[in-house]
Scaffold this motif. Structure first.
Motif, mmCIF file in Angstrom:
data_model
loop_
_atom_site.group_PDB
_atom_site.id
_atom_site.type_symbol
_atom_site.label_atom_id
_atom_site.label_comp_id
_atom_site.label_asym_id
_atom_site.label_seq_id
_atom_site.Cartn_x
_atom_site.Cartn_y
_atom_site.Cartn_z
ATOM 1 N N THR A 128 43.357 41.585 33.807
ATOM 2 C CA THR A 128 44.585 42.195 34.027
ATOM 3 C C THR A 128 44.687 43.535 34.891
ATOM 4 O O THR A 128 45.473 44.071 35.026
ATOM 5 C CB THR A 128 44.988 42.470 32.594
ATOM 6 N N GLU A 129 43.419 44.019 35.235
ATOM 7 C CA GLU A 129 43.560 45.401 36.227
ATOM 8 C C GLU A 129 43.856 44.810 37.461
ATOM 9 O O GLU A 129 44.066 45.580 38.460
ATOM 10 C CB GLU A 129 41.780 45.700 36.250
ATOM 11 N N SER A 130 44.111 43.613 37.916
ATOM 12 C CA SER A 130 44.402 43.374 39.166
ATOM 13 C C SER A 130 45.815 43.740 39.724
ATOM 14 O O SER A 130 46.693 44.064 38.909
ATOM 15 C CB SER A 130 44.318 41.635 39.285
ATOM 16 N N GLY A 131 45.990 44.079 40.830
ATOM 17 C CA GLY A 131 47.235 44.511 41.482
ATOM 18 C C GLY A 131 47.953 43.135 41.728
ATOM 19 O O GLY A 131 47.582 41.931 41.636
ATOM 20 N N GLY A 132 49.496 43.101 41.911
ATOM 21 C CA GLY A 132 50.246 42.127 41.940
ATOM 22 C C GLY A 132 50.316 41.237 40.622
ATOM 23 O O GLY A 132 50.200 41.880 39.571
ATOM 24 N N HIS A 133 50.621 40.004 40.810
ATOM 25 C CA HIS A 133 50.903 39.248 39.603
ATOM 26 C C HIS A 133 49.772 38.736 38.792
ATOM 27 O O HIS A 133 48.641 38.412 39.286
ATOM 28 C CB HIS A 133 51.940 38.146 40.073
ATOM 29 N N GLY A 134 49.806 38.628 37.576
ATOM 30 C CA GLY A 134 48.780 38.109 36.590
ATOM 31 C C GLY A 134 49.582 37.929 35.231
ATOM 32 O O GLY A 134 50.718 37.713 34.937
ATOM 33 N N ALA A 135 48.566 37.744 34.322
ATOM 34 C CA ALA A 135 49.097 37.294 32.909
ATOM 35 C C ALA A 135 49.469 38.516 32.237
ATOM 36 O O ALA A 135 49.231 39.633 32.364
ATOM 37 C CB ALA A 135 48.142 36.663 32.220
ATOM 38 N N ARG A 136 50.787 38.024 31.632
ATOM 39 C CA ARG A 136 51.246 39.456 30.933
ATOM 40 C C ARG A 136 50.703 39.605 29.593
ATOM 41 O O ARG A 136 50.673 40.806 29.316
ATOM 42 C CB ARG A 136 52.869 38.744 30.361
ATOM 43 N N GLN A 137 49.870 38.648 29.098
ATOM 44 C CA GLN A 137 49.137 38.781 27.994
ATOM 45 C C GLN A 137 47.858 38.330 28.218
ATOM 46 O O GLN A 137 47.130 37.680 27.340
ATOM 47 C CB GLN A 137 49.721 38.096 26.669
ATOM 48 N N GLY A 138 47.035 38.887 29.361
ATOM 49 C CA GLY A 138 45.916 38.384 29.654
ATOM 50 C C GLY A 138 44.605 39.292 29.081
ATOM 51 O O GLY A 138 45.083 40.094 28.197
ATOM 52 N N ARG A 139 43.472 39.225 29.528
ATOM 53 C CA ARG A 139 42.253 39.990 29.185
ATOM 54 C C ARG A 139 41.827 40.769 30.453
ATOM 55 O O ARG A 139 41.819 40.512 31.499
ATOM 56 C CB ARG A 139 41.466 38.992 28.512
ATOM 57 N N SER A 140 41.111 41.852 30.032
ATOM 58 C CA SER A 140 40.295 42.550 31.028
ATOM 59 C C SER A 140 39.379 41.834 31.648
ATOM 60 O O SER A 140 38.752 41.048 31.007
ATOM 61 C CB SER A 140 39.979 44.010 30.385
ATOM 62 N N THR A 141 38.918 42.270 32.890
ATOM 63 C CA THR A 141 38.083 41.576 33.770
ATOM 64 C C THR A 141 36.764 41.538 33.030
ATOM 65 O O THR A 141 36.062 40.554 33.031
ATOM 66 C CB THR A 141 37.944 41.989 35.146
ATOM 67 N N LEU A 142 36.376 42.594 32.534
ATOM 68 C CA LEU A 142 34.825 42.792 31.821
ATOM 69 C C LEU A 142 34.683 41.768 30.951
ATOM 70 O O LEU A 142 33.663 41.072 30.964
ATOM 71 C CB LEU A 142 34.454 44.206 31.568
ATOM 72 N N PRO A 143 35.496 41.573 29.686
ATOM 73 C CA PRO A 143 35.195 40.552 28.828
ATOM 74 C C PRO A 143 35.630 39.103 29.185
ATOM 75 O O PRO A 143 35.152 38.318 28.595
ATOM 76 C CB PRO A 143 36.123 41.252 27.594
ATOM 77 N N PHE A 144 36.683 39.052 29.965
ATOM 78 C CA PHE A 144 37.210 37.606 30.369
ATOM 79 C C PHE A 144 36.204 37.107 31.254
ATOM 80 O O PHE A 144 35.832 35.746 31.063
ATOM 81 C CB PHE A 144 38.665 38.149 31.018
ATOM 82 N N VAL A 145 35.601 37.736 32.258
ATOM 83 C CA VAL A 145 34.704 36.758 33.268
ATOM 84 C C VAL A 145 33.642 36.236 32.467
ATOM 85 O O VAL A 145 33.476 35.070 32.683
ATOM 86 C CB VAL A 145 34.443 37.908 34.494
ATOM 87 N N PRO A 146 32.786 36.873 31.860
ATOM 88 C CA PRO A 146 31.638 36.085 31.193
ATOM 89 C C PRO A 146 32.021 34.780 30.428
ATOM 90 O O PRO A 146 31.377 33.819 30.143
ATOM 91 C CB PRO A 146 30.901 37.140 30.463
ATOM 92 N N VAL A 147 33.301 34.802 29.570
ATOM 93 C CA VAL A 147 33.644 33.814 28.859
ATOM 94 C C VAL A 147 34.032 32.638 29.606
ATOM 95 O O VAL A 147 33.701 31.484 29.293
ATOM 96 C CB VAL A 147 34.706 34.429 28.040
ATOM 97 N N VAL A 148 34.715 33.166 30.958
ATOM 98 C CA VAL A 148 35.129 31.644 31.570
ATOM 99 C C VAL A 148 33.736 31.201 32.282
ATOM 100 O O VAL A 148 33.518 29.964 32.461
ATOM 101 C CB VAL A 148 35.940 32.454 32.750
ATOM 102 N N VAL A 149 32.722 32.135 32.630
ATOM 103 C CA VAL A 149 31.247 31.841 33.264
ATOM 104 C C VAL A 149 30.929 30.764 32.395
ATOM 105 O O VAL A 149 30.312 29.676 32.726
ATOM 106 C CB VAL A 149 30.598 32.861 33.421
ATOM 107 N N ASP A 150 30.809 31.077 31.112
ATOM 108 C CA ASP A 150 30.071 30.221 30.162
ATOM 109 C C ASP A 150 30.874 29.005 29.805
ATOM 110 O O ASP A 150 30.438 27.902 29.643
ATOM 111 C CB ASP A 150 29.719 31.056 28.481
#
Length: 308
Positions: A128-150
């Motif tokens: 959700t730190e990203s500029g422009g459009h993204g999820a209204r109820q998304g998650r921060s990059t730090l916890p989100f990325v490793p979950v998606v990686v796994d």
């Protein structure tokens, strides 16, 4: 590619010259085709030839396109097609048939699972730190990325959101990502298709001045799905209508006022899309030089971390 750095295909501002410069620099440049405007593509696609044979790609806002839009773009033989914000299923087959890499950007775990099931070649995990459009109820990059990686393994994942220097690239690699997708930082380059006032606002801006909102999409009459909000710098209409989105949506006169103010030059023609990491952006280099700088900074950060 020489470096694990990709240009976010920012709608309208990531044109052919910017994509080519990133690819020349050893990253992956991607055109920001948005909804696939024909005139824009006709103007920008020939400029990708400046990439000098390096791989390049093109990105679309999935909710805004149809299959013919993707098929026309594939005629120019991009090495990758990135689909964001919507259901990528209708387009996956034609991308694969053309021999292009299918990149799918995801903003939550449901989208990540869909991308895996679809057989995406690369997945972008956008925080959700990203500029422009993204999820209204998304998650921060730090916890989100490793979950998606796994979840996606062994499919490579790119981290996106709040990455504006080499330390961010190094952090993405440490989280298990194969690389980083960088947006706002590349808007502040000499090749970006942005108004000089936008580049100036990014260089002088602060992450604390950004916020996610739907106000400016509503005021502009944009058809963006309500699931996706946009992170922008401050704006007069945001101050005026914050928390009153339903009222704004029901007031056609307010939207007419917005268009009049744009026409009269009272407000910028577009909001300043900007991520939380803009505090780290202090100059306007060429994009090719920026790729090299990010790579060198990342290598230095990883070396220092290893010593610790």
């Amino acid at each position: 590619m020489q470096h694990p750095i990709a240009l976010a295909p920012m709608g309208g501002s990531a044109g052919g010259a910017l994509a080519a410069a990133v690819s020349r620099g050893g990253g992956l440049g991607m055109l920001g085709a948005g909804g696939g405007d024909r005139e824009w593509l006709a103007r920008e696609l020939p400029l990708v030839a400046q990439a000098g044979g390096r791989p390049w790609g093109i990105g679309f806002q999935t909710w805004a396109i149809d299959r013919s839009t993707v098929e026309r773009a594939l005629e120019h033989t991009p090495r990758a097609v990135m689909l964001s914000f919507g259901d990528p299923s209708p387009f996956a087959e034609c991308v694969r048939a053309a021999g292009a890499v299918l990149i799918v950007q995801v903003t939550d775990l449901d989208e990540a699972r869909q991308a895996v099931d679809l057989g995406a070649d690369v997945i972008v995990a956008q925080g959700t730190e990203s500029g422009g459009h993204g999820a209204r109820q998304g998650r921060s990059t730090l916890p989100f990325v490793p979950v998606v990686v796994d979840l996606a393994a062994p499919v490579p994942v790119l981290a996106a959101g709040g990455i504006a220097d080499g330390r961010g690239v190094a952090a993405a690699l440490a989280l298990g990502a194969a690389g980083a997708l960088v947006g706002t930082r590349f808007q502040a380059t000499t090749e970006a298709l942005v108004d000089p006032s936008t580049a100036k606002a990014i260089v002088e801006g602060h992450g604390g001045d950004t916020e996610r909102n739907r106000v400016l999409d509503i005021a502009r009459g944009s058809r963006w799905p309500s699931k996706y909000t946009a992170r922008t710098l401050g704006h007069p209409y945001l101050d005026r209508w914050r928390g009153r989105e339903a009222e704004l949506a029901g007031d056609p006169r307010a939207r007419q006022d917005y268009q009049r103010d744009v026409a009269q030059g009272n407000i910028p023609s577009l909001p300043v899309w900007a991520g939380e990491a803009i505090d780290l952006i202090k100059d306007l280099p060429s994009a090719a030089d920026l790729v090299a700088t990010l790579a060198a900074q990342a290598e230095d950060a990883l070396t220092r971390a290893g010593r610790r």
